[in-house]
Design an enzyme around this catalytic site. Sequence first.
Site, PDB file in Angstrom:
ATOM      1  N   CYS A 100       0.882  -1.164   0.000  1.00  0.00           N
ATOM      2  CA  CYS A 100       0.000   0.000   0.000  1.00  0.00           C
ATOM      3  C   CYS A 100       0.914   1.206   0.000  1.00  0.00           C
ATOM      4  CB  CYS A 100      -0.919   0.014   1.215  1.00  0.00           C
ATOM      5  SG  CYS A 100      -1.992   1.466   1.235  1.00  0.00           S
ATOM      6  N   CYS A 105      -2.871   0.349   4.017  1.00  0.00           N
ATOM      7  CA  CYS A 105      -4.109  -0.434   3.933  1.00  0.00           C
ATOM      8  C   CYS A 105      -3.760  -1.918   3.855  1.00  0.00           C
ATOM      9  CB  CYS A 105      -4.919  -0.011   2.716  1.00  0.00           C
ATOM     10  SG  CYS A 105      -5.628   1.642   2.891  1.00  0.00           S
TER      11      CYS A 105
END
Length: 199
Positions: A100, A105
């Site tokens: 990410c 994330c």
Amino acid sequence: MGKNHPNVEEYVVSRVRALESLLLEKGILAPGAVDQLVSRYENDTGPMVGARAVAKAWTDPDYKRLLLDDSPAALAQFDLKYDLLVVVENTDDVHNLVVCTLCSCYPWPVLGLPPTWYKSPAYRARSVIEPRALLREFGLEIPEQQEVRVWDSSAELRYMVLPQRPAGTEHLTEEALLPLITRDALVGVAQVKAPATVG
């Protein structure tokens, strides 16, 4: 990088400890609540769900097709409602790596707690710029003829790798395969290895 990557800064650790202590003192947080939550993500819901899905996919072609085509429906078979996940498959031609780049994330309900290195700026940048060199530092040498695909997670979409089943494990059951599947393999920085007793 990998296991040698520095841990969280002492300043951050001390602030977290102070906050936890204050919440306990005020009665907002029950003693042991943090440990229970961490244990749940490390040992129960997290990496176990991803590993269980992979082991089932390796032993059940119909489930594998479902996992790749409709990951949320496949995860629902493990009593997990998680609509953000897409599963990408490692093959002889393609190796997948998850990152990410904008933040960190990560599919917590499927993979458990993210490792420290996953959130580090070095991992996030180098995954895109020099993925082969980065994987080499994790101990994973990808042959030049094998394409490396980097999947960038976001707030709307997270990824998990379906690793290749190691040769020599064809006779193993779903339950026997389960302990072989690591979180790192589900992110793409490791491959699943056959147990030493196999072939």
